[in-house]
Design an enzyme around this catalytic site. Structure first.
Site, PDB file in Angstrom:
ATOM      1  N   ARG A  19      12.683   7.418   1.215  1.00 26.67           N
ATOM      2  CA  ARG A  19      11.827   6.434   0.540  1.00 26.67           C
ATOM      3  C   ARG A  19      11.569   6.820  -0.924  1.00 26.67           C
ATOM      4  O   ARG A  19      11.673   5.965  -1.813  1.00 26.67           O
ATOM      5  CB  ARG A  19      10.515   6.260   1.313  1.00 26.67           C
ATOM      6  CG  ARG A  19      10.683   5.469   2.612  1.00 26.67           C
ATOM      7  CD  ARG A  19       9.414   5.449   3.416  1.00 26.67           C
ATOM      8  NE  ARG A  19       9.030   6.801   3.845  1.00 26.67           N
ATOM      9  CZ  ARG A  19       7.874   7.088   4.437  1.00 26.67           C
ATOM     10  NH1 ARG A  19       6.984   6.131   4.669  1.00 26.67           N
ATOM     11  NH2 ARG A  19       7.611   8.322   4.820  1.00 26.67           N
ATOM     12  N   ASN A  37       9.441   2.721   6.204  1.00 25.64           N
ATOM     13  CA  ASN A  37      10.082   3.216   7.423  1.00 25.64           C
ATOM     14  C   ASN A  37       9.815   2.223   8.528  1.00 25.64           C
ATOM     15  O   ASN A  37       8.679   1.768   8.721  1.00 25.64           O
ATOM     16  CB  ASN A  37       9.495   4.567   7.832  1.00 25.64           C
ATOM     17  CG  ASN A  37      10.126   5.728   7.087  1.00 25.64           C
ATOM     18  OD1 ASN A  37      11.196   5.596   6.517  1.00 25.64           O
ATOM     19  ND2 ASN A  37       9.446   6.854   7.080  1.00 25.64           N
TER      20      ASN A  37
END
EC number: 6.2.-.-
Length: 738
Positions: A19, A37
């Site tokens: 990320r 996620n």
């Protein structure tokens, strides 16, 4: 040209800094959107003129990620200004997380930077390194689902965590001396030792103390080379070779290191690498073999400890009896290590998942664990979810689901309740992380194994179908499913005829393998007792007066020898085996280099070390035919060795024995390949770790014009069995459905 869409990235994209990588890439390319996620995948909503370049960059991933697929779809969701990392949400569990990773160079610099935030902090890590598997409790991978959740971030850590320019941006393991896990040095009664734990522990080690050290996946027991004898004595392992942790310069000084081995030592996994000593006689108190297991410091704790030590090497062995699970908590360490260690260097971060050190030799994995496992392999085995429960010794488990097989770290020898409980725990936790619901449970053919019983219990509980898989056929399945000749050479495995196999040659393609050759079936008087005392094995193979006279000369009393002779004569309590390991044991016993096995594989390993200085001569091989199978006579090899003992050095006999045995095995495979029309020969089994035997088989196969297959992605020993069971079961199901 597309400028907007939803991007789904699947694979190992959890716990790899994915990320923050997406966030940074978006800012560099002027992309607006979000990332989150979703289960074990990453979902990105993106918009911008550089959208296609952005997708290409994401498909490259981070150093620790493994990308399975990148899918772009249309989306009408509103795109925010800027780019935002959203809270995680539940989703698919098709991926997994990486294994624990050695501390990176940047973090090592941080802990040694005077005045820096991380100076001297033992648990320093970032998005590119540190614990992963050992601390995870669930997916998606966020701090609240790891054991770091118990350590709320301080303001300074929070600032780094939320700073896109920081290497610790969204690093779930971020911590410092202010807010992170703490070290303590204890006596074995649990009381604290005053002073800085690391400085004090280093000083104690330098002065001969034995210290238990809590690492990533469990406890090690450490001492200097001078204190090794005391450590081995208290542990009851006087002959067992131990591994060492040392500085790079010290390993270079004592061992021969190839470029491949150097890369393995220094790579992200930092395993134990078994190296050949420069001086065979050096460090014999640590390892009486010609090899030495070496590893570099792989955590910030280790690096700091070595900074304070005056010595460049520590003996470092797992704090558990062989085959048992590693000790992971401080209370258990104090209780079980009392009398074995003087002090315990520990910390207060919970080890969620045990993980022993991985071991590699000659590029071959001996033990699949920290840094290398959990191992995720792309494999099309059909639609069924399969659990491979593994063998009895050196066990692990594998789960196949939706095109991928996940193999757990090393579990141990499932002959005792503690290791069985660990096996069950590993099954449950891995299944939970994968969202696995089994259709099939594959297990060893042996009906009395505790793992087999567990498989039956689990099948009854889940409704899964049971599939027994013969041990050596699982070895071949782990290596290849192509039509081939498969050689499986190891210690023991339950055969389809009820005898103990271990020197097998198969022909065909999984799951249709036919036994076309093997080593001569011989007697193991007393069963497992012959494994511990290889002279029993020697007499079982050569039950003649010459052998009895040799044993008498070595101190066997008349009663013990009489019992052995009657056992063999009447075949009472005698197991029949074609094991390669047992014939090597008998050779070691004949030469007198190992009369009692005190650790797993000792006789064969000592025989290999004896043979290193020998000059091999290729002896005659005797073959017989029975039930359309070619059988290599191993009793004739032992007789030949016996006949040479008066005039030849043990080293030359050992070298010749290994070469002749390996050549005979390879010749059966070559004959079978010619007869069946196959052009591939695969090798598996723990005996293949013997460098001389493996290289002789390889050269013979290649010289015959056949392709040689050796699976270096999994252990050659029993650590590949659970994976092979999954492959066997999946291939069988696909064949049935055709």
């Amino acid at each position: 040209m597309r400028i907007r869409g939803q991007i789904s990235i699947k694979g190992i994209v959890q716990g790899v800094g994915f990320r923050p990588f997406v966030f940074k890439t978006a800012h560099e390319l002027g992309i607006q959107g979000t990332v989150r996620n979703l289960g074990s995948e990453v979902l990105v909503l993106a918009q911008g003129t550089n959208f296609e370049t952005f997708v290409h960059c994401l498909s490259q991933g981070t150093p620790l990620s493994r990308i399975d697929s990148v899918t772009v779809t249309d989306s009408d969701e509103p795109v925010p200004a800027g780019f935002v990392i959203l809270m995680s949400a539940e989703g698919s569990l098709s991926g997994f997380i990486p294994a624990d990773v050695a501390t990176c160079d940047d973090c090592i610099r941080d802990i040694f930077t005077p005045g820096g935030r991380y100076e001297g902090y033992w648990a320093t890590s970032c998005v590119n390194c540190g614990p992963r598997y050992s601390i995870i409790c669930g997916l998606p991978y966020d701090r609240e689902r790891t054991r770091m959740d118990e350590f709320p971030m301080c303001g300074a850590c929070e600032d780094e965590y939320t700073d896109p320019a920081s290497r610790r941006h969204h690093a779930q393991t971020i911590a410092c001396a202010t807010c992170g896990p703490k070290l303590s040095l204890l006596r074995t009664d649990g009381t604290s030792v005053p002073g800085d734990p690391l400085h004090t522990a280093a000083s104690l080690l330098d002065n001969g103390a034995v210290v238990a050290i809590r690492g990533l996946g469990g406890f090690h027991i450490a001492c200097t080379a001078e204190a090794t004898g005391r450590l081995k004595g208290t542990l009851g392992r006087p002959e067992q070779p131990l591994a060492v942790m040392a500085t790079k310069e010290e390993i270079e000084r004592v061992a021969i290191i190839s470029e491949t081995e150097r890369k393995c030592l220094t790579g992200p996994s930092h395993p134990i690498v078994v190296l050949v000593k420069k001086d065979r006689e050096a460090l014999k108190g640590i390892s009486k073999l010609h090899t030495l297991g070496c590893m570099l410091p792989y955590t910030a704790l280790h690096h700091l400890l070595f900074r304070y030590l005056s010595q460049p090497m520590l003996v470092m062995t797992s704090a558990n009896p062989p085959g048992y699970p590693m000790i992971t908590n401080t209370h258990e360490a104090c209780e079980r290590l009392k009398g074995h260690v003087d002090y315990i260097l520990t910390h207060n971060r919970v080890i969620q998942n045990r993980c022993d050190d991985s071991v590699v030799r000659d590029g071959k994995i001996l033990r699949l664990s920290r840094g290398l496992a959990p191992k995720r392999e792309r494999r099309d085995l059909g639609n069924a979810c399969i659990l491979g429960i593994g063998p009895e010794l050196n066990a692990n488990i594998s789960i196949y689901k939706e095109g991928y097989c996940i193999t757990s770290p090393h579990v141990g020898n499932v002959r005792n309740p503690a290791t069985l409980a660990y096996l069950q725990e590993t099954v449950e936790r891995t299944a939970c992380l994968l969202g696995a619901k089994y259709d099939v449970i594959a297990h060893d053919l042996h009906p009395q194994f505790l793992s087999t019983r567990y498989a039956h219990e689990l099948a009854e509980e889940t409704g899964a179908t049971l599939m027994p898989v013969q041990h050596h056929k699982a070895h071949i399945a782990a290596a290849t499913t192509s039509p081939c000749i498969g050689i499986a050479i190891d210690g023991v495995g339950y055969g389809e005829d009820g005898t103990v196999w271990g020197g097998e040659i198969f022909a065909g393609a999984v799951p249709d393998l036919t036994r076309v050759g093997h080593l001569e079936p011989v007697m193991m008087p007393g069963g497992d007792l012959a494994t511990r005392y290889p002279e029993r094995m020697l007499y079982g193979i050569l039950p003649k007066e010459e052998t009895a006279a040799l044993l008498r000369a070595r101190g066997w009393d008349a009663t013990a020898l009489g019992v052995l002779e009657k056992q063999v004569e009447r075949r009472f309590n005698v197991t029949i085996t074609s094991s390669t390991g047992r014939i090597l044991d008998a050779a070691a016993a004949l030469l007198g280099v190992c009369r009692e096995r005190t650790f797993d594989g000792e006789p064969a390993q000592v025989l290999e070390t004896t043979a290193v200085t020998g000059t091999p001569t290729l002896w005659d091989r005797e073959f017989t035919q029975e039930n359309e199978r070619t059988i290599l006579s191993t009793s004739s090899l032992l007789r030949e060795a016996f006949s040479r003992m008066k005039n030849e050095r043990p080293a030359d006999i050992a070298a010749s024995f290994q070469q002749t045995l390996a050549t005979g095995i390879a010749e059966i495979a070559v004959m079978a390949a010619e007869e069946k029309g196959y052009k591939k020969v695969a090798l598996s089994g723990g005996v293949a770790y013997n460098h001389a035997i493996e290289s002789t088989i390889r050269k013979t196969i290649v010289a015959s014009g056949n392709e040689y297959i050796l699976n270096t992605n999994y252990p050659l020993g029993d650590g590949c069995i659970s994976y092979g069971q999954c492959v066997w079961a999946g291939t069988t199901l696909k064949q049935v459905r055709k």
